[in-house]
Design a protein around this motif. Structure first.
Motif, short mmCIF file in Angstrom:
data_model
loop_
_atom_site.label_atom_id
_atom_site.label_comp_id
_atom_site.label_asym_id
_atom_site.label_seq_id
_atom_site.Cartn_x
_atom_site.Cartn_y
_atom_site.Cartn_z
N MET A 1 0.86 -1.27 -0.12
CA MET A 1 -0.02 0.04 -0.02
C MET A 1 0.90 1.30 -0.07
O MET A 1 2.03 1.31 0.73
CB MET A 1 -0.97 -0.02 1.23
N LYS A 2 0.56 2.21 -0.85
CA LYS A 2 1.36 3.37 -0.94
C LYS A 2 1.13 4.13 0.33
O LYS A 2 -0.01 4.03 0.77
CB LYS A 2 1.03 4.10 -2.28
N GLU A 3 1.91 5.28 0.75
CA GLU A 3 1.74 6.06 1.64
C GLU A 3 1.44 7.46 1.00
O GLU A 3 2.08 7.68 -0.06
CB GLU A 3 2.93 6.25 2.60
N PRO A 31 -5.83 1.06 18.42
CA PRO A 31 -5.67 -0.45 18.44
C PRO A 31 -6.71 -1.06 17.45
O PRO A 31 -6.57 -1.94 16.98
CB PRO A 31 -6.30 -0.66 19.89
N ASP A 32 -7.79 -0.19 17.18
CA ASP A 32 -8.56 -0.63 16.30
C ASP A 32 -8.05 -0.59 14.57
O ASP A 32 -8.30 -1.19 13.86
CB ASP A 32 -10.06 0.14 16.07
N CYS A 33 -7.22 0.24 14.46
CA CYS A 33 -6.39 0.25 13.14
C CYS A 33 -5.42 -0.88 13.28
O CYS A 33 -5.28 -1.43 12.19
CB CYS A 33 -5.69 1.60 13.33
N LYS A 34 -4.78 -1.36 14.14
CA LYS A 34 -3.86 -2.30 14.33
C LYS A 34 -4.79 -3.59 13.98
O LYS A 34 -4.17 -4.46 13.52
CB LYS A 34 -3.35 -2.52 15.65
N PHE A 35 -5.95 -3.73 14.46
CA PHE A 35 -6.95 -4.85 14.27
C PHE A 35 -7.37 -5.19 12.71
O PHE A 35 -7.25 -6.17 12.11
CB PHE A 35 -8.36 -4.66 14.82
N ILE A 36 -7.40 -3.96 11.73
CA ILE A 36 -7.67 -4.30 10.60
C ILE A 36 -6.46 -4.29 9.63
O ILE A 36 -6.57 -4.85 8.41
CB ILE A 36 -8.72 -3.04 9.99
N GLU A 37 -5.23 -3.79 9.94
CA GLU A 37 -4.03 -3.70 9.32
C GLU A 37 -3.57 -5.10 8.70
O GLU A 37 -3.54 -5.28 7.45
CB GLU A 37 -3.11 -3.00 9.99
N PRO A 38 -3.72 -6.28 9.44
CA PRO A 38 -3.24 -7.47 8.75
C PRO A 38 -4.25 -8.07 7.77
O PRO A 38 -3.75 -8.69 6.74
CB PRO A 38 -3.48 -8.53 10.04
N PHE A 39 -5.46 -7.46 7.59
CA PHE A 39 -6.40 -7.81 6.67
C PHE A 39 -6.17 -6.83 5.32
O PHE A 39 -6.70 -7.33 4.20
CB PHE A 39 -7.99 -7.80 6.85
N MET A 40 -5.48 -5.79 5.40
CA MET A 40 -5.47 -4.65 4.26
C MET A 40 -4.81 -5.57 2.86
O MET A 40 -5.18 -5.27 1.94
CB MET A 40 -4.72 -3.39 4.80
N GLU A 42 -4.76 -8.46 1.85
CA GLU A 42 -6.03 -9.24 1.11
C GLU A 42 -7.08 -8.30 0.58
O GLU A 42 -7.47 -8.79 -0.50
CB GLU A 42 -6.63 -10.25 2.35
N ILE A 43 -7.34 -7.49 1.18
CA ILE A 43 -8.41 -6.43 0.53
C ILE A 43 -7.84 -5.71 -0.51
O ILE A 43 -8.64 -5.91 -1.62
CB ILE A 43 -8.94 -5.60 1.75
N GLU A 44 -6.74 -5.33 -0.41
CA GLU A 44 -6.07 -4.63 -1.60
C GLU A 44 -6.07 -5.85 -2.75
O GLU A 44 -6.36 -5.44 -3.94
CB GLU A 44 -4.74 -4.35 -1.50
N ALA A 45 -5.77 -7.08 -2.57
CA ALA A 45 -5.65 -8.14 -3.63
C ALA A 45 -7.08 -8.31 -4.10
O ALA A 45 -7.11 -8.46 -5.27
CB ALA A 45 -4.90 -9.30 -3.21
N ASP A 46 -8.13 -8.23 -3.50
CA ASP A 46 -9.47 -8.50 -3.94
C ASP A 46 -9.99 -7.49 -4.67
O ASP A 46 -11.23 -7.86 -5.28
CB ASP A 46 -10.32 -9.22 -2.50
N TYR A 47 -9.33 -6.10 -4.55
CA TYR A 47 -9.80 -5.11 -5.24
C TYR A 47 -9.01 -4.46 -6.06
O TYR A 47 -8.61 -3.23 -5.67
CB TYR A 47 -10.67 -4.20 -4.29
N PRO A 48 -8.42 -5.09 -7.19
CA PRO A 48 -7.68 -4.24 -8.01
C PRO A 48 -7.77 -3.39 -8.78
O PRO A 48 -6.78 -2.59 -9.19
CB PRO A 48 -6.96 -5.56 -8.74
N ASP A 49 -8.95 -2.90 -8.80
CA ASP A 49 -9.51 -1.77 -9.65
C ASP A 49 -9.36 -0.50 -8.61
O ASP A 49 -9.20 0.72 -9.25
CB ASP A 49 -11.23 -1.79 -9.77
N TYR A 50 -8.81 -0.66 -7.47
CA TYR A 50 -8.81 0.51 -6.55
C TYR A 50 -7.34 0.52 -6.21
O TYR A 50 -6.62 -0.51 -5.91
CB TYR A 50 -9.53 0.45 -5.28
N GLN A 51 -6.67 1.72 -6.03
CA GLN A 51 -5.20 2.03 -5.35
C GLN A 51 -5.50 2.50 -4.01
O GLN A 51 -6.35 3.36 -3.77
CB GLN A 51 -4.61 3.11 -6.29
N PHE A 52 -4.89 1.71 -3.17
CA PHE A 52 -5.11 2.02 -1.51
C PHE A 52 -3.86 3.12 -1.39
O PHE A 52 -2.94 2.57 -1.73
CB PHE A 52 -5.10 0.82 -0.90
N VAL A 53 -4.20 3.78 -0.43
CA VAL A 53 -3.31 4.78 -0.01
C VAL A 53 -3.36 4.99 1.53
O VAL A 53 -4.62 5.56 1.89
CB VAL A 53 -3.45 6.36 -0.78
N HIS A 54 -2.45 4.94 2.36
CA HIS A 54 -2.49 4.89 3.61
C HIS A 54 -2.08 6.39 3.87
O HIS A 54 -1.21 7.03 3.50
CB HIS A 54 -1.39 3.98 4.27
#
Length: 106
Positions: A1-3, A31-40, A42-54
């Motif tokens: 994920m790009k910054e 802590p809620d951000c840390k909870f979702i970070e490990p899934f990001m 996978e989410i990025e890979a499942d939605y290649p139409d989108y570029q994700f930016v942290h």
């Protein structure tokens, strides 16, 4: 994920002008951000139409305020510079909830 730091500007319309983007707002202390970070990845890979930016909410507090990001983690979607949806609140978000949000954009 790009910054957001990877871009030469922090102007959201400029960064997101050439496609579909999802900005992921979080902070290192959240802590809620840390909870979702490990899934990001996978989410990025499942939605290649989108570029994700942290976006580090603390580093870009003015941008977060400008976009009305009061709670984190939060997601704001853009298509060619225009906001098309947001999943913004202070609640913990699950992988399924983030995917449901992205699916609702189509």
């Amino acid at each position: 994920m790009k910054e957001l730091n990877d871009y030469s500007t922090t102007d959201v319309q400029t960064v997101t002008q050439d496609g579909k983007y999802i900005l992921f707002f979080s902070a290192t202390w959240c802590p809620d951000c840390k909870f979702i970070e490990p899934f990001m990845p996978e989410i990025e890979a499942d939605y290649p139409d989108y570029q994700f930016v942290h976006v580090d909410r603390d580093q870009f507090l003015d941008l977060a305020k400008e976009l009305g990001i009061m709670g984190i983690p939060s997601f704001v979607a853009f298509d060619r510079g225009q906001e098309i949806g947001r999943f913004v609140n202070k609640d913990r978000k699950t992988k399924a909830e983030v995917e449901n949000f992205i699916n609702s954009l189509n």
